[in-house]
Design an enzyme around this catalytic site. Structure first.
Site: not given
Length: 282
Positions: A228, A263
């Site tokens: 991210k 994840r």
């Protein structure tokens, strides 16, 4: 509060919470996902990627046809179905791994489950589609309830919190209550604080520091930090695929704080990271 539900059977796999970290491998069937958009757009490439993730240690495959990166526009249900259903069918035919469908639409969830998927990963926590929670209850499957503000298109304009952790905890508590009210067994609920979804750089770091507070909800915690932008900001790295070891650091932090599922895009690297982190903190 301790975990009320110590384990969950998904397909043939027994997920024993607290025993070790489980890895959810990301399989985006999208042209526009932030880090791998367009990489696995046809059936062969998608299946090949799924097999590689499983061989490298993924415990669950998370198949998604709608990009949820900041600013992403929504696609039609037909387009989403066209992307995910053939891939789920293909994976189910050849691999016995639990499959999660990453969707906010009840119709997609239902068709995905009928095609061989095992659980739903809903970034809206069941709020975008009023039919989602009743559908999941009827199908008797697990669901991941994530915290988000607004939609992927608007979420990064909605980052004003008076009490970051407190407010997210309250929302997730409400979502758990709504799911139970709809008839979903508490043992089938997993929560996700939604790192990167309606949160600033500083708020993402604060959530990682305070992740242990979410244990009070008494259900397993999924964390998705993989590749991210906040990691890119720290590393001054604009290419998401070059954020592997920055991601590793956030995975270690999450495990130390009690995360149950991570994840991730990068297997087998995160398999190694989580095994060593488990040996230290579990």
């Amino acid at each position: 509060m301790t975990m009320n539900n110590k384990h969950l059977m998904i397909r043939d796999q027994d997920f024993v919470w607290g025993k070790r970290t489980y890895l959810m491998g990301v399989l985006n069937i999208t042209p526009d996902s932030f880090s791998d958009g367009g990489d696995y757009n046809n059936l062969e490439e998608a299946f090949d990627r799924a097999a590689k993730l499983v061989n490298a240690g993924a415990d669950i495959l998370d198949v998604g046809g709608q990009s949820t990166r900041p600013g992403a526009k929504s696609i039609s249900p037909e387009a989403e179905l066209e992307r995910v259903i053939p891939v789920i069918k293909r994976i189910r035919k050849h691999l016995n791994v639990p499959i999660s469908v990453d969707t906010t639409r009840a119709t997609i969830a239902e068709q995905a489950i009928r095609s061989g998927a095992d659980l739903v990963n809903d970034i809206s926590g069941g709020t975008f589609d009023p039919e989602m929670l009743p559908t999941v209850a009827e199908l008797e499957i697990p669901i991941v309830l994530m915290h988000i503000r607004g939609t992927p298109e608007t979420m990064q304009q909605l980052t004003d919190y008076d009490d970051l952790v407190g407010e997210i905890l309250t929302v997730l508590e409400e979502r758990i209550a709504a799911a139970e009210q709809a008839g979903i067994a508490r043992s089938r609920l997993i929560i996700d604080p939604g790192i990167g979804f309606g949160k600033t750089y500083e708020q993402n770091l604060e959530l990682l520091r305070q992740l242990h507070q979410f244990k009070s909800l008494g259900v397993p915690i999924l964390v998705g930090t993989s590749r991210k932008s906040f990691i890119g900001k720290i590393l001054d790295q604009s290419d998401p695929k070059q954020r592997v070891w920055g991601t590793a650091s956030t995975c270690c932090a999450s495990i130390a704080q009690g995360a149950d599922i991570l994840r991730v895009h990068d297997l087998p690297e995160m398999w190694d990271v989580s095994r060593v982190a488990d040996a230290i903190w579990r």
